[in-house]
Enzyme design. Structure first.
Site, PDB file in Angstrom:
ATOM      1  CB  CYS A  74      -0.915  -0.021   1.223  1.00 58.19           C
ATOM      2  SG  CYS A  74      -1.726   1.550   1.585  1.00 58.19           S
ATOM      3  N   GLY A  75       0.683   2.114  -1.012  1.00 61.12           N
ATOM      4  CA  GLY A  75       1.445   3.354  -1.106  1.00 61.12           C
ATOM      5  C   GLY A  75       1.133   4.325   0.017  1.00 61.12           C
ATOM      6  CG  HIS A  76      -2.771   5.977   0.501  1.00 57.24           C
ATOM      7  ND1 HIS A  76      -2.486   7.230   0.023  1.00 57.24           N
ATOM      8  CD2 HIS A  76      -3.770   5.486  -0.277  1.00 57.24           C
ATOM      9  CE1 HIS A  76      -3.276   7.502  -1.000  1.00 57.24           C
ATOM     10  NE2 HIS A  76      -4.069   6.452  -1.208  1.00 57.24           N
ATOM     11  CB  CYS A  77       0.675   1.525   4.284  1.00 60.07           C
ATOM     12  SG  CYS A  77      -1.039   0.968   4.265  1.00 60.07           S
TER      13      CYS A  77
END
Length: 488
Positions: A74-77
């Site tokens: 996950c990029g947001h993570c």
């Protein structure tokens, strides 16, 4: 430094920041084997790394636990990771009683299902080992935002101010400060203020009950004031109308609702302050204030802070940007009538010596032209109300056979009146018989004797006869043989 003060609503909040659309869980997952009992929970950058077994252990060990459910892809993570670690470091440096942890969501499908994780990252806050109702985090994706959100849950959400020096120090330190002036720190408004302060992370909150501070700022009743520093002045901004969206953040739909809510806001900038309230969190005081139950969410309420009038949509509406905007317009244009909180009339409301009033029967009873009606407006939690309850019961018992006198009480936290607002507890008002709809405030001693004198005099207290000067010792001794005086 010049100061201009304008009162603002108890519900002074900004809409909490959102995580955006997030990323949906995806890809294959497999359950990791349980770690051996007694193995130390690993840490990465100050963050506990948990799985389905060690989460239970962590909940037992840590009374305040924030858990991030993340996915490795996950990029947001990945963007959140350094901020999350910084937040842990900030709190550790302060010795705050809170621990940060993370769980690999795809590797722990049992946990993601249990906690209804539908996107990454999702942050859940657990207190006192309770895993059944964690609070979902929807604040800023910054280290300080996360840390401040947690500080306000494990510690006070506002600073207790006891003198002018404390007020000035708080105002000097922050650009925006909200100070609540409350005469009763155990009251409903104070509890609501603290509950809502937990989520207004862009403001610093303080509160006081000190009379000298009321006088210093020219206040005579409970007020909340916003101080905003713009060098070289401090000023306060006032937005009279506050629109509240009640949502349940444990449900996935709340993100879509917040998107529509924000989309509707820009045209009303300066006219309406948009506020989000999570019914799944500890916001019972806010719900009670608006006469709502958690299961009614999602729904809207608008309040005018100057008149305290509340407005609700007509019927059940879907929360969309268009419906939110239409509701605001209808209220601002006077097309929707405000509503009053009221309990139902109890079937036995007039059976006891003290009559039970609610909004729905108040007018009929209090303004009965043939009756003299003495009403106690109380709050169930008010200690002063509880202290005077025996005297009120005794008063009602004393006059129960008088057809022209009614002794009554009304729970002012659950019932609102068109005629006037109740600002403190207990409030006592006398409604004399006659067509004039006269209302007399009772301000004297709260005991049976004084209550009786007030009623027997038709709503006023007779002036006390001046007391005789104290006799000298010999004279007092001589008079002591005469026995008690008889009143004429």
């Amino acid at each position: 430094m010049d100061k201009q003060l304008l009162p603002v609503l108890l519900l002074l909040l900004g809409v909490s920041g959102s995580w955006g659309q997030g990323e949906e869980p995806g890809g294959p997952s497999e359950v990791l084997p349980e770690e051996p009992t007694g193995e130390e929970v690993p840490k990465e950058d100050g963050i506990l790394v948990l799985n389905h077994r060690t989460l239970s252990l962590a909940l037992q060990e840590h009374s305040a636990l924030m858990v991030e459910f993340y996915a490795p892809w996950c990029g947001h993570c990945k963007e959140l990771a350094p901020e999350y670690s910084k937040a842990a470091a900030l709190l550790a440096a302060e010795s705050a009683v809170v621990t940060l942890a993370k769980v690999d969501g795809p590797a722990e499908p049992e946990l993601t299902k249990e906690f209804e994780v539908v996107g990454y990252p999702t942050l859940k806050f657990f207190q006192n080992g309770n895993r059944t109702n964690p609070e979902e985090y929807a604040g800023p994706k910054t280290a300080e935002g996360i840390a401040e959100w947690l500080r306000r849950r494990v510690g006070p959400s506002a600073t207790h101010l006891e003198d002018e020096e404390g007020v000035q120090a708080l105002m000097a330190k922050w650009d925006m400060v909200v100070i609540g002036f409350f005469q009763d720190l155990q009251g409903k408004d104070m509890a609501t203020f603290l509950a809502l302060a937990k989520d207004a992370l862009d403001m610093t909150f303080g509160f006081t009950d000190q009379p000298q501070l009321f006088e210093k700022f020219g206040l005579t009743k409970d007020t909340v004031v916003l101080f905003k520093k713009t060098s070289p002045k401090i000023f306060a901004a006032k937005i009279l109308n506050h629109l509240l969206l009640f949502v349940n953040q444990t449900l996935a739909q709340h993100r879509e609702l917040l998107t529509d809510f924000r989309e509707a806001a820009p045209p009303f900038r300066g006219q309406v302050l948009f506020v989000m309230v999570d019914v799944a969190a500890d916001n019972s005081h806010v719900l009670n204030y608006f006469g709502l139950k958690a299961e009614e969410a999602p729904t809207l309420r608008l309040i005018n802070v100057e008149t305290t009038k509340k407005y609700a949509p007509t019927g059940v509406i879907a929360i969309t940007a268009a419906s939110v905007a239409a509701f605001c317009q209808a209220v601002l244009h006077g097309e929707i009538k405000h509503y009053l909180l009221s309990q139902e009339i109890p079937p036995d409301w007039d059976q006891g010596p003290v009559k039970t009033l609610v909004s729905k029967n108040f007018e009929q009873v209090a303004f009965d032209e043939t009756k003299n009606v003495f009403v106690k407006f109380y709050a169930p939690w008010c200690s002063h109300c509880k202290e005077m309850a025996p005297a009120w019961e005794a008063l009602a018992e004393k006059y129960k056979d008088r057809e022209d006198i009614v002794i009554a009480e009304l729970d002012a936290t659950a019932n609102e009146l068109e005629a006037f607002s109740v600002l403190g507890y207990p409030t006592l008002k006398f409604f004399p018989a006659g067509p004039d709809r006269k209302v007399i405030d009772y301000k004297s001693t709260r005991d049976l004797e004084t209550f009786s004198k007030f009623l027997d005099s038709g709503g006023h207290l007779p002036k006390e006869e001046p007391k005789e000067p104290a006799a000298s010792a010999p004279e007092a001794q001589a008079n002591s043989t005469l026995g008690p005086k008889e009143e004429l």
